[in-house]
Design a protein around this motif. Structure first.
Motif, PDB file in Angstrom:
ATOM      1  N   TYR A 283      50.074  38.175  37.739  1.00  0.00           N
ATOM      2  CA  TYR A 283      49.988  38.432  39.180  1.00  0.00           C
ATOM      3  C   TYR A 283      49.088  39.632  39.398  1.00  0.00           C
ATOM      4  CZ  TYR A 283      51.109  40.196  43.798  1.00  0.00           C
ATOM      5  OH  TYR A 283      51.006  40.671  45.076  1.00  0.00           O
ATOM      6  N   LEU A 284      48.119  39.481  40.296  1.00  0.00           N
ATOM      7  CA  LEU A 284      47.270  40.618  40.619  1.00  0.00           C
ATOM      8  C   LEU A 284      46.706  40.500  42.030  1.00  0.00           C
ATOM      9  CD1 LEU A 284      43.912  40.427  38.592  1.00  0.00           C
ATOM     10  CD2 LEU A 284      45.358  38.468  39.074  1.00  0.00           C
ATOM     11  N   VAL A 285      46.362  41.647  42.583  1.00  0.00           N
ATOM     12  CA  VAL A 285      45.701  41.756  43.893  1.00  0.00           C
ATOM     13  C   VAL A 285      44.323  42.340  43.599  1.00  0.00           C
ATOM     14  CG1 VAL A 285      45.901  42.594  46.272  1.00  0.00           C
ATOM     15  CG2 VAL A 285      47.969  42.288  44.886  1.00  0.00           C
ATOM     16  N   PRO A 286      43.329  41.491  43.305  1.00  0.00           N
ATOM     17  CA  PRO A 286      42.069  42.014  42.778  1.00  0.00           C
ATOM     18  C   PRO A 286      41.144  42.641  43.808  1.00  0.00           C
ATOM     19  CG  PRO A 286      41.984  39.624  42.913  1.00  0.00           C
ATOM     20  CD  PRO A 286      43.378  40.018  43.292  1.00  0.00           C
ATOM     21  N   THR A 287      41.374  42.384  45.097  1.00  0.00           N
ATOM     22  CA  THR A 287      40.461  42.890  46.117  1.00  0.00           C
ATOM     23  C   THR A 287      41.207  43.823  47.069  1.00  0.00           C
ATOM     24  OG1 THR A 287      39.210  40.819  45.975  1.00  0.00           O
ATOM     25  CG2 THR A 287      38.762  42.242  47.867  1.00  0.00           C
ATOM     26  N   PHE A 288      40.801  45.106  47.069  1.00  0.00           N
ATOM     27  CA  PHE A 288      41.426  46.144  47.908  1.00  0.00           C
ATOM     28  C   PHE A 288      42.932  46.173  47.644  1.00  0.00           C
ATOM     29  CE2 PHE A 288      38.024  44.208  50.775  1.00  0.00           C
ATOM     30  CZ  PHE A 288      37.018  44.887  50.131  1.00  0.00           C
ATOM     31  N   GLN A 289      43.262  46.407  46.405  1.00  0.00           N
ATOM     32  CA  GLN A 289      44.624  46.247  45.909  1.00  0.00           C
ATOM     33  C   GLN A 289      45.643  47.076  46.679  1.00  0.00           C
ATOM     34  OE1 GLN A 289      46.621  48.388  43.428  1.00  0.00           O
ATOM     35  NE2 GLN A 289      47.587  46.843  42.142  1.00  0.00           N
ATOM     36  N   ASN A 290      46.809  46.510  46.799  1.00  0.00           N
ATOM     37  CA  ASN A 290      47.972  47.218  47.325  1.00  0.00           C
ATOM     38  C   ASN A 290      48.828  47.607  46.122  1.00  0.00           C
ATOM     39  OD1 ASN A 290      50.266  48.109  48.664  1.00  0.00           O
ATOM     40  ND2 ASN A 290      50.636  46.196  49.764  1.00  0.00           N
ATOM     41  N   PRO A 291      48.953  48.928  45.813  1.00  0.00           N
ATOM     42  CA  PRO A 291      48.777  50.070  46.707  1.00  0.00           C
ATOM     43  C   PRO A 291      47.492  50.875  46.549  1.00  0.00           C
ATOM     44  CG  PRO A 291      50.046  50.762  44.817  1.00  0.00           C
ATOM     45  CD  PRO A 291      49.735  49.300  44.606  1.00  0.00           C
ATOM     46  N   THR A 292      46.629  50.587  45.576  1.00  0.00           N
ATOM     47  CA  THR A 292      45.588  51.558  45.229  1.00  0.00           C
ATOM     48  C   THR A 292      44.302  51.435  46.024  1.00  0.00           C
ATOM     49  OG1 THR A 292      44.599  50.153  43.512  1.00  0.00           O
ATOM     50  CG2 THR A 292      46.457  51.579  42.847  1.00  0.00           C
ATOM     51  N   GLY A 293      44.057  50.280  46.654  1.00  0.00           N
ATOM     52  CA  GLY A 293      42.798  50.069  47.347  1.00  0.00           C
ATOM     53  C   GLY A 293      41.641  49.698  46.444  1.00  0.00           C
ATOM     54  N   ARG A 294      41.873  49.604  45.130  1.00  0.00           N
ATOM     55  CA  ARG A 294      40.793  49.311  44.185  1.00  0.00           C
ATOM     56  C   ARG A 294      40.381  47.838  44.241  1.00  0.00           C
ATOM     57  NH1 ARG A 294      44.550  51.973  39.638  1.00  0.00           N
ATOM     58  NH2 ARG A 294      44.088  54.198  39.956  1.00  0.00           N
ATOM     59  N   THR A 295      39.156  47.569  43.773  1.00  0.00           N
ATOM     60  CA  THR A 295      38.648  46.203  43.680  1.00  0.00           C
ATOM     61  C   THR A 295      38.213  45.920  42.252  1.00  0.00           C
ATOM     62  OG1 THR A 295      37.957  46.105  45.993  1.00  0.00           O
ATOM     63  CG2 THR A 295      36.867  44.603  44.468  1.00  0.00           C
ATOM     64  N   LEU A 296      38.706  44.818  41.691  1.00  0.00           N
ATOM     65  CA  LEU A 296      38.365  44.423  40.333  1.00  0.00           C
ATOM     66  C   LEU A 296      36.929  43.910  40.308  1.00  0.00           C
ATOM     67  CD1 LEU A 296      39.989  44.168  37.606  1.00  0.00           C
ATOM     68  CD2 LEU A 296      40.184  41.725  38.144  1.00  0.00           C
ATOM     69  N   PRO A 297      36.054  44.483  39.471  1.00  0.00           N
ATOM     70  CA  PRO A 297      34.646  44.052  39.450  1.00  0.00           C
ATOM     71  C   PRO A 297      34.496  42.665  38.829  1.00  0.00           C
ATOM     72  CG  PRO A 297      35.041  45.716  37.773  1.00  0.00           C
ATOM     73  CD  PRO A 297      36.300  45.617  38.572  1.00  0.00           C
ATOM     74  N   MET A 298      33.321  42.072  39.034  1.00  0.00           N
ATOM     75  CA  MET A 298      33.098  40.682  38.653  1.00  0.00           C
ATOM     76  C   MET A 298      33.246  40.464  37.151  1.00  0.00           C
ATOM     77  SD  MET A 298      32.600  37.918  40.197  1.00  0.00           S
ATOM     78  CE  MET A 298      32.727  36.327  39.381  1.00  0.00           C
ATOM     79  N   ASP A 299      32.772  41.390  36.318  1.00  0.00           N
ATOM     80  CA  ASP A 299      32.869  41.158  34.881  1.00  0.00           C
ATOM     81  C   ASP A 299      34.323  41.100  34.429  1.00  0.00           C
ATOM     82  OD1 ASP A 299      33.204  43.891  35.438  1.00  0.00           O
ATOM     83  OD2 ASP A 299      32.337  44.525  33.522  1.00  0.00           O
ATOM     84  N   ARG A 300      35.166  41.896  35.041  1.00  0.00           N
ATOM     85  CA  ARG A 300      36.592  41.847  34.679  1.00  0.00           C
ATOM     86  C   ARG A 300      37.249  40.578  35.215  1.00  0.00           C
ATOM     87  NH1 ARG A 300      39.315  47.882  34.491  1.00  0.00           N
ATOM     88  NH2 ARG A 300      37.440  49.019  33.825  1.00  0.00           N
ATOM     89  N   ARG A 301      36.825  40.116  36.381  1.00  0.00           N
ATOM     90  CA  ARG A 301      37.379  38.869  36.906  1.00  0.00           C
ATOM     91  C   ARG A 301      37.071  37.707  35.952  1.00  0.00           C
ATOM     92  NH1 ARG A 301      37.756  39.159  43.372  1.00  0.00           N
ATOM     93  NH2 ARG A 301      37.844  41.422  43.532  1.00  0.00           N
ATOM     94  N   ARG A 302      35.853  37.664  35.457  1.00  0.00           N
ATOM     95  CA  ARG A 302      35.495  36.604  34.514  1.00  0.00           C
ATOM     96  C   ARG A 302      36.291  36.737  33.212  1.00  0.00           C
ATOM     97  NH1 ARG A 302      31.644  33.420  36.231  1.00  0.00           N
ATOM     98  NH2 ARG A 302      30.074  34.154  37.730  1.00  0.00           N
ATOM     99  N   ALA A 303      36.476  37.973  32.766  1.00  0.00           N
ATOM    100  CA  ALA A 303      37.248  38.186  31.539  1.00  0.00           C
ATOM    101  C   ALA A 303      38.703  37.758  31.717  1.00  0.00           C
ATOM    102  CB  ALA A 303      37.167  39.654  31.120  1.00  0.00           C
ATOM    103  N   VAL A 304      39.279  38.064  32.874  1.00  0.00           N
ATOM    104  CA  VAL A 304      40.650  37.628  33.168  1.00  0.00           C
ATOM    105  C   VAL A 304      40.727  36.106  33.188  1.00  0.00           C
ATOM    106  CG1 VAL A 304      42.377  37.514  35.015  1.00  0.00           C
ATOM    107  CG2 VAL A 304      41.380  39.713  34.372  1.00  0.00           C
ATOM    108  N   ALA A 305      39.745  35.467  33.809  1.00  0.00           N
ATOM    109  CA  ALA A 305      39.727  34.001  33.868  1.00  0.00           C
ATOM    110  C   ALA A 305      39.641  33.389  32.477  1.00  0.00           C
ATOM    111  CB  ALA A 305      38.565  33.533  34.742  1.00  0.00           C
TER     112      ALA A 305
END
Length: 409
Positions: A172-194
Motif C-alpha cells: 500500500y502506498l500513496v505515491p503522489t503528494f503522500q499523506n502525511p509527508t507531501g512527497r512524490t515518488l519519482p518515475m524511476d522508483r515507480r518503475r522499480a516498484v512495478a
C-alpha cells in the motif's frame, strides 16, 4: 429477582481499532477559536455549492424516483463512464467495467483489505503512511510491515529485501503528494516498484486522492499505467478533494476479476453507494468543466503552501526540517531531537492553533518529533496567524525562538 446476563462484548478487532488522531483533529475544526492546520479539508470556498445544488435539483426533477430508489452495486453507469474517460485522458486506459463506485476512497481501501487479506497476511507500507490505512489493515488482522522512506518516498532497496523475507500479499502506498509527508515518488522508483510486484507476486494498492492538485512540477504517471504492474495494481480514487467531500464518492479501479470480488463484498456491506449523490455528481461533471475549476484550486493551494513554508522558516526551532510538496495538502515537519509534538499539542490548542502529531502515522516506532500540517483549509492571512501562534509553543526552555534553518525532509 430475575437473573440478567450481560450481552457479549464487542469483537476484539473493533476494540483494538481505538480512537483516531485524525478524528480528534477534525473535531478541532468545529471550534472557531482554533485555527486548525490539522485535517486535510479542501477549502470551503472552492466547493461549487450553487452548481452542486443545481445538479441535485436537476436529477431530482427529471428522474427523482429513479435516483431515490435502490441501484446497482457497481455504481451509476454514467458516473463510471465519466471517471473512465478522465482516467484515460490522464494516461490510464480505462473502461467503466474496471470501476466500482464506493462511499469514499476509504471504503474502497476497506473493501480491498477484506477481499485480499487473511489474518496474518503481510502488508508492506511506507513509513510513515496514511493513518486510516494502518487502522484498516489492523481490522482484518494483517501483519503491517513498515518500509523506510527518504525525501523521495519509499526506499526500493529496502522494499526488495522485505519482499524476499516477508512475502507480502499487498503493498500500500500513496505515491503522489503522500499523506502525511507531501512527497512524490519519482518515475524511476515507480518503475522499480512495478517490477518488484511482478517479480515477487504481490498486489499494489495505489491510493491517489491528490494527484489532480499539482501546483508545480511535472506530472508523474500513475503506477497503474505502467505495463509491468497493470495486472496487479488497484487504483483508489476520490471526488472528495476535487468536488466535495460530503458527497462521499470514491472509486476503485482494478483488474476485472478482483473488481468483481470487491463488488460482491460491497453488495454484502451496503448494497450500493448513494444513488442520488452519484447521479448529482455525474450531472455536475457533465455540465461543468472540472478541469477549469481545478486550475483555480491549484493556484489557491500553491499560494497557501508557499505562505505556510515561508512562515515555518521563521518560527521553527533551529535544526527543524520540512517537506516542500509540489501539490496536495500537507507539509511534514520534523522538529529537533528532544521535541515531542504530541506532548506539545495541548499547548498549541490552548494557544489557538492545531496540527496532527506525526507519531501515529508510523507502522514502526513513531518519531515523536514529527508533525503534519495542512495548508489547504485556510486563507493566507489565517495561515500566518496560525503559524505565528505556534512560535510560543516551539520556544526552547529558558529562551525565545531560535532562528530556523532552512531544510527539507
Amino acid at each position: 429477582m430475575e437473573r440478567r446476563v450481560p450481552p457479549p462484548e464487542p469483537a476484539a478487532r473493533a476494540v483494538a481499532a481505538g480512537s483516531s488522531v485524525i478524528r480528534a483533529a477534525l473535531a478541532l475544526t468545529a471550534r472557531p477559536e482554533v485555527i486548525s492546520l490539522a485535517g486535510g479539508l479542501p477549502a470551503s470556498e472552492l466547493i461549487d455549492t450553487e452548481g452542486i445544488r443545481a445538479a441535485y435539483d436537476s436529477v431530482l426533477h427529471e428522474s427523482g424516483h429513479r435516483v431515490l430508489q435502490y441501484s446497482i452495486t457497481e455504481g451509476d453507469p454514467q458516473l463510471r463512464e465519466i471517471i473512465a474517460v478522465r482516467l484515460a485522458g490522464q494516461g490510464l486506459p480505462s473502461n467503466p467495467e474496471q470501476l466500482l463506485v464506493t462511499t469514499g476512497a476509504q471504503q474502497a481501501l476497506a473493501l480491498l483489505a477484506h477481499t485480499l487479506l487473511e489474518p496474518g497476511d503481510a502488508v508492506v507500507v511506507e513509513d510513515p503512511t496514511y493513518l486510516a490505512a494502518l487502522q484498516c489493515f489492523a481490522s482484518v488482522g494483517a501483519r503491517v510491515i513498515p518500509v523506510p522512506t527518504d525525501d523521495e518516498g519509499i526506499v526500493v532497496d529496502a522494499l526488495a529485501k522485505i519482499a524476499v523475507t516477508e512475502r507480502p500479499k499487498l503493498l500500500y502506498l500513496v505515491p503522489t503528494f503522500q499523506n502525511p509527508t507531501g512527497r512524490t515518488l519519482p518515475m524511476d522508483r515507480r518503475r522499480a516498484v512495478a517490477r518488484l510486484a511482478a517479480e515477487r507476486g504481490f498486489w499494489i494498492a495505489e491510493d491517489d486522492p491528490y494527484s489532480e492538485l499539482r501546483f508545480r512540477g511535472e506530472h508523474v504517471p500513475r503506477i497503474a499505467s505502467l505495463s509491468e504492474a497493470a495486472d496487479r495494481t488497484v487504483l483508489l480514487g476520490s471526488l472528495s478533494k476535487v468536488l466535495a467531500p460530503g458527497m462521499r464518492l470514491g472509486w476503485l479501479h482494478a483488474p476485472p476479476g478482483l473488481r468483481h470480488v470487491c463488488t460482491l463484498s460491497k453488495q454484502a456491506l451496503d448494497l450500493h453507494t448513494s444513488a442520488v449523490d452519484q447521479a448529482a455528481a455525474a450531472r455536475y461533471l457533465t455540465e461543468h468543466d472540472l478541469d477549469s475549476r481545478l486550475v483555480h484550486a491549484r493556484a489557491t493551494y500553491g499560494e497557501r503552501c508557499d505562505v505556510l513554508l515561508d512562515e515555518l522558516s521563521q518560527v521553527l526551532p533551529s535544526g527543524s526540517t520540512w517537506s516542500r510538496p509540489e501539490g496536495g495538502m500537507f507539509v511534514w515537519v520534523r522538529l529537533p531531537r528532544g521535541f515531542d509534538a504530541t506532548a506539545l499539542l495541548p499547548d498549541a490548542v490552548a494557544n489557538g492553533v492545531a496540527y496532527v502529531p506525526g507519531a501515529p502515522f508510523f507502522a514502526g516506532p513513531g518519531d515523536p518529533a514529527t508533525l503534519r500540517m495542512s495548508f489547504a483549509t485556510h486563507d493566507p492571512a489565517r495561515i500566518r496567524v496560525g503559524v505565528r501562534r505556534l512560535a510560543q509553543v516551539f520556544t526552547q526552555p529558558g529562551g525565545g525562538i531560535i532562528p530556523a534553518m532552512s531544510g527539507t525532509t
